[in-house]
Design a protein around this motif. Structure first.
Motif, PDB file in Angstrom:
ATOM      1  N   ALA A   2      35.122  39.658  53.782  1.00 42.83           N
ATOM      2  CA  ALA A   2      34.224  38.636  53.234  1.00 42.83           C
ATOM      3  C   ALA A   2      32.772  38.976  53.565  1.00 42.83           C
ATOM      4  O   ALA A   2      32.484  39.643  54.554  1.00 42.83           O
ATOM      5  CB  ALA A   2      34.585  37.267  53.813  1.00 42.83           C
ATOM      6  N   LEU A   3      31.887  38.506  52.693  1.00 44.61           N
ATOM      7  CA  LEU A   3      30.462  38.698  52.958  1.00 44.61           C
ATOM      8  C   LEU A   3      30.032  37.833  54.134  1.00 44.61           C
ATOM      9  O   LEU A   3      30.385  36.670  54.222  1.00 44.61           O
ATOM     10  CB  LEU A   3      29.633  38.302  51.738  1.00 44.61           C
ATOM     11  N   SER A   4      29.274  38.403  54.996  1.00 46.09           N
ATOM     12  CA  SER A   4      28.743  37.612  56.095  1.00 46.09           C
ATOM     13  C   SER A   4      27.546  36.810  55.588  1.00 46.09           C
ATOM     14  O   SER A   4      27.005  37.071  54.518  1.00 46.09           O
ATOM     15  CB  SER A   4      28.330  38.513  57.250  1.00 46.09           C
ATOM     16  N   PHE A   5      27.121  35.864  56.349  1.00 47.14           N
ATOM     17  CA  PHE A   5      25.959  35.048  55.984  1.00 47.14           C
ATOM     18  C   PHE A   5      24.722  35.910  55.785  1.00 47.14           C
ATOM     19  O   PHE A   5      23.895  35.645  54.936  1.00 47.14           O
ATOM     20  CB  PHE A   5      25.710  33.993  57.065  1.00 47.14           C
ATOM     21  N   TYR A   6      24.609  36.975  56.554  1.00 50.28           N
ATOM     22  CA  TYR A   6      23.411  37.824  56.506  1.00 50.28           C
ATOM     23  C   TYR A   6      23.377  38.708  55.261  1.00 50.28           C
ATOM     24  O   TYR A   6      22.322  39.165  54.866  1.00 50.28           O
ATOM     25  CB  TYR A   6      23.326  38.680  57.775  1.00 50.28           C
ATOM     26  N   GLY A   7      24.522  38.948  54.638  1.00 50.37           N
ATOM     27  CA  GLY A   7      24.563  39.787  53.449  1.00 50.37           C
ATOM     28  C   GLY A   7      24.089  39.076  52.198  1.00 50.37           C
ATOM     29  O   GLY A   7      23.626  39.699  51.251  1.00 50.37           O
ATOM     30  N   ILE A   8      24.185  37.744  52.167  1.00 55.18           N
ATOM     31  CA  ILE A   8      23.826  36.972  50.981  1.00 55.18           C
ATOM     32  C   ILE A   8      22.332  37.064  50.676  1.00 55.18           C
ATOM     33  O   ILE A   8      21.966  37.326  49.528  1.00 55.18           O
ATOM     34  CB  ILE A   8      24.323  35.522  51.106  1.00 55.18           C
ATOM     35  N   PRO A   9      21.421  36.903  51.638  1.00 50.03           N
ATOM     36  CA  PRO A   9      20.001  37.070  51.309  1.00 50.03           C
ATOM     37  C   PRO A   9      19.678  38.471  50.784  1.00 50.03           C
ATOM     38  O   PRO A   9      18.834  38.630  49.899  1.00 50.03           O
ATOM     39  CB  PRO A   9      19.276  36.812  52.623  1.00 50.03           C
ATOM     40  N   LEU A  10      20.364  39.463  51.305  1.00 53.54           N
ATOM     41  CA  LEU A  10      20.146  40.825  50.828  1.00 53.54           C
ATOM     42  C   LEU A  10      20.581  40.958  49.370  1.00 53.54           C
ATOM     43  O   LEU A  10      19.868  41.544  48.548  1.00 53.54           O
ATOM     44  CB  LEU A  10      20.917  41.818  51.697  1.00 53.54           C
ATOM     45  N   GLN A  16      17.046  39.704  42.568  1.00 54.17           N
ATOM     46  CA  GLN A  16      15.681  39.370  42.169  1.00 54.17           C
ATOM     47  C   GLN A  16      14.901  40.638  41.800  1.00 54.17           C
ATOM     48  O   GLN A  16      14.177  40.661  40.799  1.00 54.17           O
ATOM     49  CB  GLN A  16      14.967  38.623  43.290  1.00 54.17           C
ATOM     50  N   ASN A  17      15.071  41.697  42.589  1.00 52.56           N
ATOM     51  CA  ASN A  17      14.404  42.958  42.284  1.00 52.56           C
ATOM     52  C   ASN A  17      14.887  43.539  40.959  1.00 52.56           C
ATOM     53  O   ASN A  17      14.103  44.036  40.163  1.00 52.56           O
ATOM     54  CB  ASN A  17      14.598  43.964  43.414  1.00 52.56           C
ATOM     55  N   TRP A  18      16.199  43.469  40.719  1.00 49.43           N
ATOM     56  CA  TRP A  18      16.769  43.968  39.465  1.00 49.43           C
ATOM     57  C   TRP A  18      16.204  43.174  38.291  1.00 49.43           C
ATOM     58  O   TRP A  18      15.783  43.750  37.282  1.00 49.43           O
ATOM     59  CB  TRP A  18      18.287  43.877  39.516  1.00 49.43           C
ATOM     60  N   GLN A  19      16.171  41.862  38.408  1.00 51.16           N
ATOM     61  CA  GLN A  19      15.661  41.022  37.324  1.00 51.16           C
ATOM     62  C   GLN A  19      14.166  41.235  37.094  1.00 51.16           C
ATOM     63  O   GLN A  19      13.700  41.176  35.960  1.00 51.16           O
ATOM     64  CB  GLN A  19      15.956  39.557  37.614  1.00 51.16           C
ATOM     65  N   SER A  20      13.423  41.518  38.146  1.00 47.47           N
ATOM     66  CA  SER A  20      11.985  41.710  37.987  1.00 47.47           C
ATOM     67  C   SER A  20      11.662  42.997  37.223  1.00 47.47           C
ATOM     68  O   SER A  20      10.569  43.127  36.678  1.00 47.47           O
ATOM     69  CB  SER A  20      11.283  41.714  39.345  1.00 47.47           C
TER      70      SER A  20
END
Length: 92
Positions: A2-10, A16-20
């Motif tokens: 499972a993704l850790s809490f710290y992986g979600i902001p990354l 966001q970078n991809w969309q920009s």
């Protein structure tokens, strides 16, 4: 795993970078099309009907011309090795 809490902001930052860069990717695709002789493939809207510029010019009774001077400039400007690298990069 499972993704850790710290992986979600990354992941959110990556998204966001991809969309920009979506406008950059759109323009890059358009420029590649133009360089490789597909300069009439842009989609336009005429009286509410979507069609390519090529189809529109043909429907008006004209023949779309392709004066592709950019491709020739690329061939004369870049050495063969670099041109091969750019051709490979353009495919992706």
């Amino acid at each position: 795993m499972a993704l850790s809490f710290y992986g979600i902001p990354l992941l959110e930052e990556a998204m966001q970078n991809w969309q920009s860069l979506s406008e950059f990717r759109r323009e890059r695709t358009r420029n590649k099309n133009y360089t490789f002789g597909r300069q009439w493939c842009d989609v336009i809207s005429v009286n509410g009907r979507r069609m390519t510029e090529y189809d529109y010019i043909v429907s008006e009774g004209s023949l779309p011309l392709k004066n592709n001077l950019i491709r020739r400039k690329c061939h004369s400007f870049f050495p063969a090795k670099l041109r091969h690298f750019l051709l490979i990069a353009a495919l992706f």
